[in-house]
Enzyme design. Structure first.
Site, PDB file in Angstrom:
ATOM      1  N   CYS A   1     -59.195 -53.342  93.226  1.00 30.82           N
ATOM      2  CA  CYS A   1     -59.995 -52.119  93.240  1.00 30.82           C
ATOM      3  C   CYS A   1     -61.462 -52.488  93.484  1.00 30.82           C
ATOM      4  O   CYS A   1     -61.986 -53.414  92.856  1.00 30.82           O
ATOM      5  CB  CYS A   1     -59.861 -51.392  91.904  1.00 30.82           C
ATOM      6  SG  CYS A   1     -60.930 -49.935  91.768  1.00 30.82           S
TER       7      CYS A   1
ATOM      8  N   GLU B   1     -57.174 -57.669  84.361  1.00 28.11           N
ATOM      9  CA  GLU B   1     -58.538 -57.498  84.868  1.00 28.11           C
ATOM     10  C   GLU B   1     -59.506 -58.414  84.127  1.00 28.11           C
ATOM     11  O   GLU B   1     -60.388 -59.029  84.740  1.00 28.11           O
ATOM     12  CB  GLU B   1     -58.979 -56.040  84.712  1.00 28.11           C
ATOM     13  CG  GLU B   1     -60.385 -55.787  85.224  1.00 28.11           C
ATOM     14  CD  GLU B   1     -60.885 -54.385  84.932  1.00 28.11           C
ATOM     15  OE1 GLU B   1     -62.102 -54.234  84.748  1.00 28.11           O
ATOM     16  OE2 GLU B   1     -60.067 -53.448  84.883  1.00 28.11           O
TER      17      GLU B   1
END
Length: 443
Positions: A231, A261
């Site tokens: 992203c 993440e």
């Protein structure tokens, strides 16, 4: 609402679309098929997923499919086969408020390992009968479901499959949702935990959560064709981590240990980055130079809880520096704001999302902190009758990685318990779109 007694039990055909119902199983009808020629020929059973979930949690074997029925007293059609011993059927229909619920029992099957299917069906019937109401209000939060980063990541895998053929390997789950992963697997995507499971020279997609430089180096060394679906908002955090570390700061990353993440961000400058999960962690934090401390955050955290940690950092390190704009992504913030707008008016909040979805978990916690009971459900089968008993108003939302169709399925299922009045509350409208990576941008 009627519980059909044995004297009024409709004829049950074991033959038909679902196939013979095994002894010891419960047939949960997706629809009722009239065998007496009456109109309508089919009656939908919108709450079938709810009943099936209740039965599976009770340990019952469940078979799904149509249930052929005739009106009470009507003769069975030629060739009809009665339900086998030990089979039972449970039916919920949304044909009238309150929802019609029918139960077709059969005797228990023999054998030491068998359960009582009729008893399980009756228990499910009783549970969902208690949850049915003439009218239930659903407060629908907006925005909800897929964000731009998730849409981009899923499209990356779809395009890679279309352009390169299967298999296409994906490191970790492309996004944290079991339904998305299962759908892509059915099309030829192969999900792996680490790159050593990817054949030399194959195509591998990096998930939306990002990877560390060490993973990128390993992929290059093994000659893998990389398609990066990270992203862009996660990429922004990675860039900031490198910049802060390069200027000599200790980088404090606020996030959850073990999240993909977080692992990727920590890998950008591991020798200069420390992880904190709470204000209590900040109290125990020691850094080489208190005048050179910066912070970053995981993009899927709760806004209010993150603010507490940042305040604690600033109290300990007055020279603290951070990003010019918040790292918590716009979609996470928007979904939390939208939930706040409905939670206090709801008797119950349902959040659609998988259990490894951080932003979905934060939505559940947000509702509970406000005093509203809330539950995370992967799909309609996870909803429990006990939650809905007495809940005249249900707040409904979905995490950023949950497909919008799952929300629609919940509304449809609730319609099997009585009429549903849906009221959507939109707090903002999302117009963000992200460009696809060049590796899959070709038509």
């Amino acid at each position: 609402m009627t519980d059909t007694s044995p004297a009024r039990t409709p004829h049950v055909l074991a033959a038909g679309d679902p196939g013979p119902v095994p002894a010891g199983a419960v047939l949960v009808a997706d629809r009722l098929v009239r065998t007496d020629g009456a109109d309508p020929a089919e009656i939908p059973c919108p709450a079938a997923d709810l009943v099936a979930g209740e039965l599976r949690r009770a340990g019952a074997a469940v078979v799904r499919g149509p249930l052929p029925v005739a009106a009470p007293g009507a003769p069975a059609p030629p060739g009809a086969v009665p339900a086998p011993a030990g089979a039972a059927a449970a039916v919920l229909t949304g044909t009238a408020p309150p929802a019609g619920i029918g139960l077709v029992p059969g005797p228990p099957a023999g054998g030491a390992e068998s359960a009582d299917p009729a008893g399980a069906a009756r228990a499910a019937f009783a549970a969902w009968r208690a949850a049915a109401v003439p009218v239930r209000t659903v407060l629908l939060a907006a925005p909800r479901s897929f964000c731009a980063g998730v849409e981009r990541a899923v499209e990356v895998v779809e395009r890679a499959l279309a352009q390169r053929g299967s298999p296409v390997y994906v490191r970790k789950q492309i996004v944290h949702n079991t339904h998305v992963v299962a759908d892509l697997e059915s099309r030829g995507a192969v999900f792996v935990e680490e790159l050593d499971a990817v054949p030399e020279g194959a195509t591998v997609v990096f998930s939306a959560h990002g990877v560390s430089p060490a993973v990128r180096s390993e992929a290059a060394a093994r000659g893998l064709a990389v398609v990066d679906a990270t992203c862009p908002l996660v990429t922004k955090v990675h860039t900031e981590a490198r910049r802060y570390a390069d200027r000599g700061d200790t980088v404090v990353l606020i996030g959850h240990a073990g999240h993909e993440e977080v692992e990727g961000t920590l890998g950008e400058a591991p020798e200069r980055t420390v992880l904190v999960e709470s204000a209590a962690d900040v109290a125990a934090l020691e850094v080489p130079d208190p005048e050179r401390v910066s912070y970053l955050t995981q993009t899927t955290l709760a806004v209010d809880e993150t603010a507490e940690v940042v305040d604690a950092l600033r109290a300990r390190f007055p020279a603290l520096r951070g990003p010019a704009s918040a790292d918590i992504c716009y979609a996470t913030t928007n979904r939390q704001d939208a939930l706040r707008s409905i939670a206090e008016d709801a008797d119950l909040v349902l959040v659609v999302g998988s259990h490894n979805s951080s932003n979905s978990q934060r939505l559940v916690e947000l509702a509970r902190r406000g005093g509203t009971p809330a539950h995370l459900v992967d799909d309609t089968g996870d909803i429990r009758a006990a939650w809905l008993a007495g809940a005249a108003t249900v707040g409904l939302t979905a995490g950023a990685s949950a497909p919008p169709g799952l929300v629609e399925a919940v509304i449809t299922a609730l319609g099997g318990l009585g009429r549903v009045a849906v009221r959507e509350r939109e707090t903002t409208r999302e117009t963000v779109r992200f460009t696809l990576p060049s590796a899959v941008r070709q038509p």
